[in-house]
Enzyme design. Sequence first.
Site, PDB file in Angstrom:
ATOM      1  CB  SER A 177      -0.930  -0.038   1.222  1.00 35.12           C
ATOM      2  OG  SER A 177      -1.923   0.961   1.127  1.00 35.12           O
ATOM      3  CG  ASN A 178      -0.139   4.734  -1.299  1.00 35.69           C
ATOM      4  OD1 ASN A 178      -0.781   5.540  -0.650  1.00 35.69           O
ATOM      5  ND2 ASN A 178      -0.622   4.146  -2.404  1.00 35.69           N
ATOM      6  CB  ALA A 179       2.339   7.254   3.289  1.00 33.67           C
ATOM      7  CB  ALA A 232      -2.168   7.444  -3.425  1.00 34.30           C
TER       8      ALA A 232
END
Length: 227
Positions: A26-28, A95
């Site tokens: 995943s991402n932030a 995102a």
Amino acid sequence: MSLRDRKIIVTGGPTREWIDPVRYISNASSGKMGVALADAAHAVSGETVFIHGPMDNSLLSGRPFRITGVESTEDLLEAVMGELTGGAVLIMAAAPADYRPAERSNLKIKKSSDELRIDLVKNPDILKTVASRKAADPSLAGLFVVGFAAETHDVEAYALSKLKEKDLDMICLNDVAREGAGFSTDTNIVVVFTRDGERLDFPLMTKRDLAAGILEKIEAELGRRDR
Ligand code: PMT
């Protein structure tokens, strides 16, 4: 047609691509930018829908607009495509993970070897898929599409190439290497570029104020088109 008469579709947050039952890529992204945009959209539009990836549910509580939760980039693609209508505005602040594991293991992967390699395959590009659909379907001709660009270097060049490649009406560039901009913060710094080559700079400000400014810019662009 003003924003009051248009549906606004906002996406926010990350997506999640499972490796096995306990691990994912995943991402932030926190979803804060997306929620701020959906709030600003609700203030000016007759219909707002917020489509989001996994995020802190407390950021969503009490919101008066329609909310759809998704998990993976493929889920997000399906949800976005299902909401598109001719007069709509799509704002892609999510995102989405660009890659996913080629295979998802049904069992937890054991840490038996010193190295582990995971093959990744490319996820669909949602904005490019929207652009192809818009080009092929005359009923979507009036769709207004806004992308975001999260960049760390050569920021303007990358943002301008995304504006063109993804056939966007507008792109909001955040240089995520700058203090107070980008992922998880309550503030952002954005430069908006339009299809017609206009540029608008938003200095450091809350995501809430920025979102209101972006909606104002969209309204102005649509007004210019209608004249
Ligand atoms: O959620 P926050 O913590 O508040 O952070 C906000 C943010 C930094 C995530 C947000 O402001 C932002 O920049 N969102 C876009 C992040 C991103 O995916 O940027 P990108 O440059 O990789 O993608 C360009 C555009 O294509 C984006 O509009 C993205 O939504 C879209 N995209 C990306 C991948 C993909 N497979 N399909 C897409 O359509």
